[in-house]
Design a protein around this motif. Structure first.
Motif, PDB file in Angstrom:
ATOM      1  N   HIS A 160      28.044  64.216  41.793  1.00 53.14           N
ATOM      2  CA  HIS A 160      26.685  64.367  42.317  1.00 53.14           C
ATOM      3  C   HIS A 160      26.210  63.118  43.066  1.00 53.14           C
ATOM      4  CE1 HIS A 160      25.772  62.542  38.369  1.00 53.14           C
ATOM      5  NE2 HIS A 160      24.668  62.103  38.941  1.00 53.14           N
ATOM      6  N   THR A 180      30.588  66.830  49.291  1.00 47.06           N
ATOM      7  CA  THR A 180      31.305  67.532  48.220  1.00 47.06           C
ATOM      8  C   THR A 180      32.522  68.272  48.756  1.00 47.06           C
ATOM      9  OG1 THR A 180      29.203  67.830  47.068  1.00 47.06           O
ATOM     10  CG2 THR A 180      31.037  69.184  46.334  1.00 47.06           C
ATOM     11  N   HIS A 209      23.030  64.726  45.271  1.00 47.66           N
ATOM     12  CA  HIS A 209      22.896  66.050  44.670  1.00 47.66           C
ATOM     13  C   HIS A 209      22.165  65.979  43.330  1.00 47.66           C
ATOM     14  CE1 HIS A 209      25.867  67.508  47.553  1.00 47.66           C
ATOM     15  NE2 HIS A 209      26.608  66.474  47.223  1.00 47.66           N
ATOM     16  N   ASP A 222      30.256  67.252  35.427  1.00 48.74           N
ATOM     17  CA  ASP A 222      29.117  66.809  36.227  1.00 48.74           C
ATOM     18  C   ASP A 222      27.889  67.618  35.853  1.00 48.74           C
ATOM     19  OD1 ASP A 222      27.552  65.591  38.400  1.00 48.74           O
ATOM     20  OD2 ASP A 222      29.502  65.075  39.232  1.00 48.74           O
TER      21      ASP A 222
END
Length: 86
Positions: A4, A9, A46, A30
């Protein structure tokens, strides 16, 4: 608990897939999507991941049938004794 913090990603998953042996496995721990409660609203990357979206990204990167499960859960700020193992 690192993904994150990484903005790209898709690129991360492609890079990790390229590093695996053909029969290898990747295990990631995560955050689930949390709306910013873990790091606060000022966090720039994120705020966790929607599991279905992450699975789709993993498949797009080459992973076959990504499985997502809860291996551990905790609530930030409750201290060490508040962690739950599932």
């Amino acid at each position: 608990m690192t993904c994150h913090h990484i903005a790209d990603t898709d690129g991360l998953l492609r890079s990790l897939y390229a590093l695996l042996a053909p029969s290898g496995y990747l295990c990631i721990a995560d955050l689930d999507t949390d709306g910013g409660s873990f790091h606060g609203q000022e966090f720039a990357d994120h705020n966790g991941f929607d599991r279905r979206e992450l699975a789709a990204k993993a498949e797009a990167a080459g992973f076959e049938q990504p499985g997502l499960t809860t291996a551990f859960s905790m609530t930030k700020g409750e201290g060490e004794g508040a962690a739950n193992r599932e």
